[in-house]
Design an enzyme around this catalytic site. Structure first.
Site, PDB file in Angstrom:
ATOM      1  N   ARG A 250       0.947  -1.283  -0.003  1.00 51.02           N
ATOM      2  CA  ARG A 250      -0.050  -0.059  -0.148  1.00 51.02           C
ATOM      3  C   ARG A 250       0.725   1.271   0.079  1.00 51.02           C
ATOM      4  NH1 ARG A 250      -5.320  -1.785   1.634  1.00 51.02           N
ATOM      5  NH2 ARG A 250      -5.865   0.515   1.477  1.00 51.02           N
TER       6      ARG A 250
ATOM      7  N   TYR B 173      -4.428 -10.255  -2.787  1.00 50.85           N
ATOM      8  CA  TYR B 173      -4.454  -9.635  -1.436  1.00 50.85           C
ATOM      9  C   TYR B 173      -5.428 -10.456  -0.594  1.00 50.85           C
ATOM     10  CZ  TYR B 173      -4.818  -6.533   2.298  1.00 50.85           C
ATOM     11  OH  TYR B 173      -4.790  -5.718   3.315  1.00 50.85           O
TER      12      TYR B 173
ATOM     13  N   ASP C  79       7.395  -6.538   3.453  1.00 50.67           N
ATOM     14  CA  ASP C  79       6.221  -7.026   4.143  1.00 50.67           C
ATOM     15  C   ASP C  79       6.056  -8.428   2.995  1.00 50.67           C
ATOM     16  OD1 ASP C  79       5.434  -7.655   6.302  1.00 50.67           O
ATOM     17  OD2 ASP C  79       3.672  -6.310   6.261  1.00 50.67           O
TER      18      ASP C  79
ATOM     19  N   LYS D 101      -5.176 -10.846  16.972  1.00 49.52           N
ATOM     20  CA  LYS D 101      -5.081  -9.851  18.072  1.00 49.52           C
ATOM     21  C   LYS D 101      -5.434 -10.688  19.305  1.00 49.52           C
ATOM     22  CE  LYS D 101      -3.203  -6.437  15.525  1.00 49.52           C
ATOM     23  NZ  LYS D 101      -1.971  -5.971  15.524  1.00 49.52           N
TER      24      LYS D 101
ATOM     25  N   LYS E 185       4.160  -0.107  22.200  1.00 47.10           N
ATOM     26  CA  LYS E 185       5.276   1.152  22.427  1.00 47.10           C
ATOM     27  C   LYS E 185       4.804   2.488  22.352  1.00 47.10           C
ATOM     28  CE  LYS E 185       8.931  -1.445  20.095  1.00 47.10           C
ATOM     29  NZ  LYS E 185       9.720  -1.605  18.998  1.00 47.10           N
ATOM     30  N   GLU E 186       3.597   2.815  21.544  1.00 56.23           N
ATOM     31  CA  GLU E 186       3.289   4.042  21.519  1.00 56.23           C
ATOM     32  C   GLU E 186       2.331   4.427  23.056  1.00 56.23           C
ATOM     33  OE1 GLU E 186       1.866   3.852  16.771  1.00 56.23           O
ATOM     34  OE2 GLU E 186       0.402   3.893  18.206  1.00 56.23           O
TER      35      GLU E 186
ATOM     36  N   ASP F 231      41.338 -30.031  -6.650  1.00 55.04           N
ATOM     37  CA  ASP F 231      40.525 -30.850  -5.552  1.00 55.04           C
ATOM     38  C   ASP F 231      39.276 -31.455  -6.214  1.00 55.04           C
ATOM     39  OD1 ASP F 231      39.041 -31.597  -3.039  1.00 55.04           O
ATOM     40  OD2 ASP F 231      37.735 -29.852  -3.468  1.00 55.04           O
ATOM     41  N   TYR F 232      38.588 -32.554  -5.651  1.00 55.46           N
ATOM     42  CA  TYR F 232      37.749 -33.341  -6.472  1.00 55.46           C
ATOM     43  C   TYR F 232      36.271 -32.983  -6.139  1.00 55.46           C
ATOM     44  CZ  TYR F 232      34.641 -36.553  -8.783  1.00 55.46           C
ATOM     45  OH  TYR F 232      33.437 -37.123  -9.467  1.00 55.46           O
TER      46      TYR F 232
ATOM     47  N   ASP G  11      37.681 -26.255  -2.798  1.00 53.39           N
ATOM     48  CA  ASP G  11      36.442 -25.463  -2.270  1.00 53.39           C
ATOM     49  C   ASP G  11      36.305 -25.562  -0.838  1.00 53.39           C
ATOM     50  OD1 ASP G  11      36.008 -28.326  -1.988  1.00 53.39           O
ATOM     51  OD2 ASP G  11      34.025 -27.750  -1.502  1.00 53.39           O
TER      52      ASP G  11
HETATM   53  C1  GDG Z   1       2.209  -4.980  10.990  1.00 52.06           C
HETATM   54  C2  GDG Z   1       2.467  -5.893  11.851  1.00 52.06           C
HETATM   55  C3  GDG Z   1       3.814  -4.590  13.278  1.00 52.06           C
HETATM   56  C4  GDG Z   1      -4.265   1.769  15.080  1.00 52.06           C
HETATM   57  N1  GDG Z   1      -5.482   1.937  15.312  1.00 52.06           N
HETATM   58  C5  GDG Z   1      -5.599   3.116  14.899  1.00 52.06           C
HETATM   59  C6  GDG Z   1      -4.390   3.884  14.577  1.00 52.06           C
HETATM   60  N2  GDG Z   1      -3.479   2.871  14.531  1.00 52.06           N
HETATM   61  C7  GDG Z   1      -2.277   2.728  14.346  1.00 52.06           C
HETATM   62  C8  GDG Z   1      -1.148   2.551  15.884  1.00 52.06           C
HETATM   63  C9  GDG Z   1      -0.140   1.745  15.042  1.00 52.06           C
HETATM   64  C10 GDG Z   1      -0.620   1.065  13.933  1.00 52.06           C
HETATM   65  O1  GDG Z   1      -1.707   1.745  13.574  1.00 52.06           O
HETATM   66  C11 GDG Z   1      -0.762  -0.386  14.112  1.00 52.06           C
HETATM   67  O2  GDG Z   1       0.338  -0.842  14.374  1.00 52.06           O
HETATM   68  P1  GDG Z   1       0.682  -2.491  14.730  1.00 52.06           P
HETATM   69  O3  GDG Z   1       2.084  -2.615  15.097  1.00 52.06           O
HETATM   70  O4  GDG Z   1      -0.359  -2.900  15.770  1.00 52.06           O
HETATM   71  O5  GDG Z   1       0.415  -3.251  13.353  1.00 52.06           O
HETATM   72  P2  GDG Z   1      -0.057  -3.260  11.864  1.00 52.06           P
HETATM   73  O6  GDG Z   1       0.087  -1.892  11.180  1.00 52.06           O
HETATM   74  O7  GDG Z   1      -1.394  -3.937  11.809  1.00 52.06           O
HETATM   75  O8  GDG Z   1       1.097  -4.493  11.196  1.00 52.06           O
HETATM   76  C12 GDG Z   1       2.939  -5.482  13.265  1.00 52.06           C
HETATM   77  C13 GDG Z   1       4.024  -3.603  12.337  1.00 52.06           C
HETATM   78  O9  GDG Z   1       3.209  -3.777  11.045  1.00 52.06           O
HETATM   79  C14 GDG Z   1       4.939  -2.812  12.121  1.00 52.06           C
HETATM   80  O10 GDG Z   1       6.289  -3.515  11.609  1.00 52.06           O
HETATM   81  O11 GDG Z   1       4.131  -3.963  14.269  1.00 52.06           O
HETATM   82  O12 GDG Z   1       3.058  -6.613  14.134  1.00 52.06           O
HETATM   83  O13 GDG Z   1       1.158  -6.978  11.879  1.00 52.06           O
HETATM   84  O14 GDG Z   1       1.052   2.810  14.602  1.00 52.06           O
HETATM   85  O15 GDG Z   1      -0.939   3.698  16.353  1.00 52.06           O
HETATM   86  N3  GDG Z   1      -3.969   5.054  14.372  1.00 52.06           N
HETATM   87  C15 GDG Z   1      -5.087   5.928  14.167  1.00 52.06           C
HETATM   88  N4  GDG Z   1      -6.518   5.421  14.631  1.00 52.06           N
HETATM   89  C16 GDG Z   1      -6.563   4.185  15.058  1.00 52.06           C
HETATM   90  O16 GDG Z   1      -7.667   3.865  15.213  1.00 52.06           O
HETATM   91  N5  GDG Z   1      -4.772   7.077  14.112  1.00 52.06           N
END
Ligand code: GDG
Length: 741
Positions: free
Chosen positions: A17, A101, A155, A294, A395-396, A514-515, A695
């Protein structure tokens, strides 16, 4: 180091995407923001490149624009996408997208890689469409990619693309990153043999391959070993074409964007409104895309058990559950949505009161400011996927907790748990554990919350998404340098011409060959490597020239060499130099050795071979070889290490040495090696052309002793004492054929 680093090269990001979605309304294009961890993270990295004043033209994003666009609108979209988003669309029809997809990506790779094996479909049509779409991406890229670009493919949708692109543009630097888990071999092997091979070979087309965690990296390396037979050394795989590096890069977040957002007046206002809505109530937050990986139903049941067991919290907690719509129209997802909604209804019905609803459920996408407001008011964030590549929500949440309070409950099945060990870690399959963790989180003191979050924040601040992307890009550049260093030793056509010229002009030539692995491919069992008529014909032709002294210099026993080559007028060296035979002469021993030790060690080696199916003992006159090429590689690694340790102890203070070869362990007398034997040959004649080809490590002894004027060639792209490398045995044969014209 949080801003982009200028590599001096254009970065081409390729993902399924684009960072926007386009829709066609009344014949006009409309652009919408697109969300998801990958897009958000990479967009932050690209912003950081701009801050570092890397010209914006120095990146471009390639991917599907989110809908089918036909006719003239395609040209318009191309222009707009480039102008507004620095992007190139890849056009796909609805049918192509459906099988690709919704089909192979989301009904095969996604469930399988997340260990949902019973949900996995194995449909040949979808596989064909997956191959086709990867090819379409390759076609689009071929039109716009330049030789000196860095291409970073993302990905599971595009696992065949690195190889396709490399075949078109061998000089291009290509990186690949997998955002979802790479499953263990036992799960990956469920794919039909042809598919799993092509997928691995596809990914190996990249120069650098990245995963979120060490486990995924390890699983990938293991599948490559077991399915393609390539070993790795410290994450480096040598294929016949090049060195590929496989590394772990845990993806971070744009830490400061969350910290900064919390102070924004609008977000503060929204957070206050939320707080006022739930006075004196502890807020537990849950945010996910709707997906079976999830573990949302389990989370709800965990919360139900918590309420069951902790009546004192009734009326005092609320679970705010945001489920973001995803893959709408796919049966499984529709079913799951209904299941979640039924569960929410059931729990609310069971425990709710007029003045209290335990679960507030929203099925929608929330804008970024609202998401930050939710993070900032949540006392607990409940992240319990059954499997997740990383999980950025966890993390967020931690990043947003500026004051240091708040408790993260995190599934051990999320990649993020490897970094966020100070969260309350739970097994998401165990609902009781989820319930207990909620209870523990609610009772956790402020000091402890702060201590835990501070440690996690320190890591997230340092290893943010910019650092992640910079590390990847830097590593990609370094991998290319490594490849170039190795390639510099590859026998070039010019050197080959020079060699043939020297060969032609010379009067007396010795060719040490070498063989196994040099003149013949390595095979599962040594007895299967008998030379065919072509090889024998080639040796015969070489020996027909009176100026030539071809010598087969091998670790094999003399009986085999005699049987295979004894009828040819060539020199033979057996057991790495212990036995030698000049053309027309008898076999001679190089050094007096004892072989009595064999009776003592043979039963031990046989014992170890019994324990390892596929291992075999080869008894030679003065040495023993323990082969394990056809054994299970992981089990072999352990048994071989244990046996070596045992043998080294047994042979201490003796005239014996234990040597590790390519899938073989050899025990033989010290002082015998190919180098010493070759020297003896060289001293007895006046050669003005010396060539040695081999080798493995036993040939390195030979390369080391040759005069500077000699041509030494190691087969395989590896570090060596030889002057040159050749990639394959086929090239060895071609070179020898060129000698004989
Ligand atoms: C893959 C892997 C890996 C979610 N809901 C809302 C929203 N989000 C944002 C979050 C976060 C992101 O989307 C989701 O991140 P994830 O890590 O959970 O997973 P995916 O994007 O599904 O997928 C995953 C990731 O790639 C990165 O490598 O961690 O394991 O599956 O940033 O904040 N953001 C907003 N509204 C929402 O309702 N604005």
């Amino acid at each position: 180091m949080s801003d982009g680093v200028d590599t001096g090269r254009r970065l081409v990001v390729v993902s399924n995407r684009l960072p926007f979605n386009v829709s066609v309304e009344n014949g006009r294009l409309r652009f919408h923001e697109s969300a998801g961890g990958l897009v958000t993270g990479l967009a932050a990295y690209i912003e950081s490149r701009k801050r570092a004043r890397i010209p914006s033209k120095d990146h471009v994003w390639v991917g599907w624009p989110g809908s089918t666009v036909e006719g003239d609108l395609r040209d318009l979209l191309r222009t707009e996408a480039l102008a507004q988003f620095q992007s190139y669309p890849v056009f796909l029809s609805e049918k192509e997208m459906e099988h690709f997809y919704l089909g192979f990506c989301n009904k095969t790779l996604w469930p399988l890689f997340h260990y949902f094996t019973t949900f996995t479909a194995y449909d040949e049509n979808s596989w064909q469409q997956y191959k086709h779409v990867n090819q379409v991406f390759c076609e689009t890229l071929s039109q716009l990619v330049r030789q000196d670009d860095l291409v970073w493919i993302h990905d599971y949708h595009l696992m065949l693309l690195p190889r396709l692109l490399k075949a078109r543009m061998p000089e291009l630097s290509i990186g690949f990153f997998l955002h979802i888990p790479f499953p263990s071999f036992e799960v990956f092997r469920l794919l039909p043999a042809r598919w799993r091979r092509e997928i691995l070979e596809g990914v190996l087309g990249a120069d650098l391959i990245g995963f979120h965690t060490y486990e995924y990296t390890h699983h990938f390396l293991q599948s490559v070993l077991r399915i393609l037979g390539h070993e790795h050394h410290m994450g480096q795989i040598v294929t016949s074409e090049k060195v590929v590096k496989v590394e772990t890069f845990p993806m971070g977040i744009d830490f400061s964007s969350f910290v900064d957002a919390v102070d924004h007046p609008d977000i503060q206002q929204e957070a206050k409104t939320l707080r006022d809505t739930f006075p004196q109530i502890k807020i537990i937050l849950s945010v996910d895309r709707l997906d079976y990986s999830k573990g949302i139903p389990n989370r709800l049941r965990g919360f139900e058990i918590f309420l069951e067991k902790n009546a004192r919290y009734h009326g005092k907690v609320v679970l705010l559950m945001v489920v973001v719509p995803s893959r709408i129209g796919v049966d499984q997802y529709d079913r799951m949505k209904r299941q979640i909604e039924e569960l929410v209804g059931k729990i609310n019905g069971r425990f709710g009161r007029i003045d209290w609803t335990p679960i507030v459920y929203q099925y929608r996408y929330v804008p970024f400011p609202s998401l930050v407001a939710l993070y900032s008011v949540a006392d607990i964030c409940l992240v319990t996927p059954l499997r997740d590549g990383m999980n950025l929500v966890a993390k967020e949440y931690v990043a947003t907790r500026k004051e240091g309070t708040g408790v993260l409950i995190l599934s051990e099945m999320a990649g993020a748990s490897k970094e966020l060990g100070d969260a309350l870690i739970v097994n998401p399959n165990n609902r009781e554990e989820i319930a207990e963790a909620i209870n523990e989180a609610l009772g956790m003191g402020i000091e402890e919350q702060k201590k835990r979050n501070e440690l996690m924040q320190r890591r997230l601040r340092r290893y943010n998404v910019m650092r992640w992307a910079n590390d990847f890009v830097k590593d990609l550049m370094e991998t290319r340098e490594l490849q170039e260093r190795m390639r510099a030793k590859l026998l070039s056509p010019a050197i080959k011409r020079e060699m043939i010229e020297r060969y032609t002009k010379s009067r007396r030539r010795v060719l040490f060959l070498d063989y196994d692995g040099t003149m013949a491919l390595l095979v599962r069992h040594p007895s299967l490597a008998r030379p065919d008529e072509n090889t024998l014909g080639l040796l015969r032709a070489l020996s027909a020239d009176p100026k030539n002294v071809p010598v087969i210099i091998s670790g094999r026993d003399r009986t085999t060499l005699q049987a295979w080559f004894g009828h040819l007028p060539i020199g033979l060296v057996a057991e790495h130099g212990l036995w030698r035979k000049r053309s027309g002469e008898k076999w001679r021993l190089s050094k007096f050795c004892s072989s009595e030790w064999k009776t003592r060690l043979l039963p031990i080696l046989e014992d170890y071979a019994d324990r390892l199916p596929g291992a075999a003992v080869e008894e030679k006159e003065y040495s023993i070889a323990w082969h394990y090429r056809s054994a299970d590689p992981d089990q072999a690694f352990l048994v071989a290490a244990e046996m070596t340790d045992h043998l080294v102890n047994l042979t201490a203070k003796t005239d014996l040495q234990v040597l590790q070869g390519s899938k073989v362990i050899e025990i033989r007398n010290t002082g015998i090696n190919k180098g010493a034997t070759a020297l003896d040959w060289l001293l007895r004649d006046h050669f003005d052309f010396v060539l040695a080809m081999g080798d493995d490590w036993t040939d390195e002894d030979l390369f080391r002793v040759l005069p500077d004027s000699a041509f030494s060639i190691r087969v395989g792209v590896v570090n060596t004492n030889a002057r040159y490398n050749l990639a394959t045995t086929h090239e060895v044969i071609d070179l020898l054929r060129d000698f004989v014209g």
